[in-house]
Design a protein around this motif. Structure first.
Motif, short mmCIF file in Angstrom:
data_model
loop_
_atom_site.label_atom_id
_atom_site.label_comp_id
_atom_site.label_asym_id
_atom_site.label_seq_id
_atom_site.Cartn_x
_atom_site.Cartn_y
_atom_site.Cartn_z
N GLU A 25 0.83 -1.20 0.00
CA GLU A 25 0.00 0.00 0.00
C GLU A 25 0.87 1.26 0.00
O GLU A 25 0.55 2.25 -0.66
CB GLU A 25 -0.92 0.02 1.22
CG GLU A 25 -1.89 1.17 1.17
CD GLU A 25 -2.98 1.05 2.20
OE1 GLU A 25 -3.41 2.11 2.68
OE2 GLU A 25 -3.39 -0.07 2.52
N ASP A 72 2.06 1.84 -3.47
CA ASP A 72 0.95 2.36 -4.27
C ASP A 72 0.75 3.85 -3.99
O ASP A 72 0.52 4.63 -4.92
CB ASP A 72 -0.32 1.56 -3.96
CG ASP A 72 -1.49 2.00 -4.81
OD1 ASP A 72 -1.30 2.13 -6.05
OD2 ASP A 72 -2.59 2.20 -4.26
N MET A 73 0.83 4.23 -2.73
CA MET A 73 0.66 5.64 -2.39
C MET A 73 1.79 6.48 -2.98
O MET A 73 1.55 7.59 -3.45
CB MET A 73 0.59 5.80 -0.88
CG MET A 73 -0.69 5.26 -0.28
SD MET A 73 -0.72 5.36 1.50
CE MET A 73 -0.73 7.12 1.74
N ARG A 74 3.01 5.96 -2.96
CA ARG A 74 4.13 6.70 -3.55
C ARG A 74 3.91 6.90 -5.04
O ARG A 74 4.21 7.97 -5.59
CB ARG A 74 5.43 5.95 -3.31
CG ARG A 74 5.91 6.07 -1.89
CD ARG A 74 7.22 5.33 -1.70
NE ARG A 74 7.66 5.48 -0.33
CZ ARG A 74 8.42 4.60 0.30
NH1 ARG A 74 8.85 3.52 -0.34
NH2 ARG A 74 8.80 4.80 1.54
N GLU A 75 3.39 5.88 -5.71
CA GLU A 75 3.11 6.00 -7.15
C GLU A 75 2.04 7.06 -7.40
O GLU A 75 2.16 7.87 -8.33
CB GLU A 75 2.65 4.65 -7.69
CG GLU A 75 2.41 4.63 -9.18
CD GLU A 75 1.97 3.26 -9.67
OE1 GLU A 75 1.22 3.22 -10.66
OE2 GLU A 75 2.37 2.25 -9.07
N ARG A 76 1.02 7.08 -6.58
CA ARG A 76 -0.03 8.09 -6.72
C ARG A 76 0.52 9.49 -6.51
O ARG A 76 0.16 10.43 -7.22
CB ARG A 76 -1.15 7.84 -5.70
CG ARG A 76 -1.98 6.63 -5.99
CD ARG A 76 -3.06 6.50 -4.96
NE ARG A 76 -3.69 5.19 -4.99
CZ ARG A 76 -4.56 4.77 -4.10
NH1 ARG A 76 -4.91 5.55 -3.10
NH2 ARG A 76 -5.10 3.58 -4.19
N ILE A 77 1.41 9.63 -5.51
CA ILE A 77 2.00 10.94 -5.25
C ILE A 77 2.82 11.40 -6.44
O ILE A 77 2.76 12.57 -6.84
CB ILE A 77 2.85 10.89 -3.97
CG1 ILE A 77 1.94 10.75 -2.75
CG2 ILE A 77 3.73 12.12 -3.83
CD1 ILE A 77 2.68 10.50 -1.46
N LYS A 78 3.58 10.51 -7.03
CA LYS A 78 4.38 10.87 -8.22
C LYS A 78 3.47 11.34 -9.35
O LYS A 78 3.77 12.31 -10.04
CB LYS A 78 5.22 9.69 -8.67
CG LYS A 78 6.41 9.42 -7.79
CD LYS A 78 7.22 8.25 -8.31
CE LYS A 78 8.37 7.93 -7.39
NZ LYS A 78 9.15 6.77 -7.82
N LYS A 79 2.35 10.63 -9.54
CA LYS A 79 1.42 11.03 -10.60
C LYS A 79 0.83 12.41 -10.31
O LYS A 79 0.71 13.25 -11.20
CB LYS A 79 0.31 10.00 -10.73
CG LYS A 79 0.76 8.71 -11.37
CD LYS A 79 -0.38 7.73 -11.49
CE LYS A 79 0.07 6.42 -12.10
NZ LYS A 79 -1.02 5.44 -12.19
N LEU A 80 0.45 12.65 -9.04
CA LEU A 80 -0.11 13.95 -8.69
C LEU A 80 0.91 15.07 -8.84
O LEU A 80 0.57 16.17 -9.28
CB LEU A 80 -0.66 13.90 -7.26
CG LEU A 80 -1.92 13.08 -7.06
CD1 LEU A 80 -2.24 12.97 -5.58
CD2 LEU A 80 -3.09 13.70 -7.81
N GLU A 81 2.16 14.79 -8.47
CA GLU A 81 3.20 15.79 -8.65
C GLU A 81 3.42 16.10 -10.13
O GLU A 81 3.64 17.25 -10.51
CB GLU A 81 4.51 15.32 -8.01
CG GLU A 81 4.49 15.35 -6.50
CD GLU A 81 5.73 14.72 -5.89
OE1 GLU A 81 6.47 14.02 -6.59
OE2 GLU A 81 5.96 14.96 -4.68
#
Length: 83
Positions: free
Chosen positions: A63, A66-75
């Motif tokens: 998890e 997954d959260m790190r990947e989401r943060i990269k996408k948002l950045e």
């Protein structure tokens, strides 16, 4: 004897500060006790629950990734880069 208004206000402020300090101290002690219980549970080899859903260590790492990947996408979205 008529009380000086400055003395009344000063006394009320001092009392209020003491009450707030007492409440903050009790909250701090409660937080420390909670952390102490978590450390005791972890050191006894109990189930290692790391995230709110109650998942164990492996699931927590998945998890977290997954959260790190989401943060990269948002950045990337925030900076205007398309993925």
């Amino acid at each position: 004897m008529i009380l000086d208004p400055i003395l009344v206000v000063t006394t009320a402020c001092l009392f209020g500060i003491c009450v707030v300090a007492f409440v903050v101290l009790r909250a701090w002690q409660g937080w420390l006790e909670l952390k102490r219980q978590e450390l005791d549970r972890f050191s006894r080899g109990g189930p290692a629950v790391e995230i709110e859903g109650g998942a164990a260590v492996g699931a927590a790492r998945i998890e977290l990734a997954d959260m790190r990947e989401r943060i990269k996408k948002l950045e990337a979205i925030a900076s205007g880069v398309e993925l």
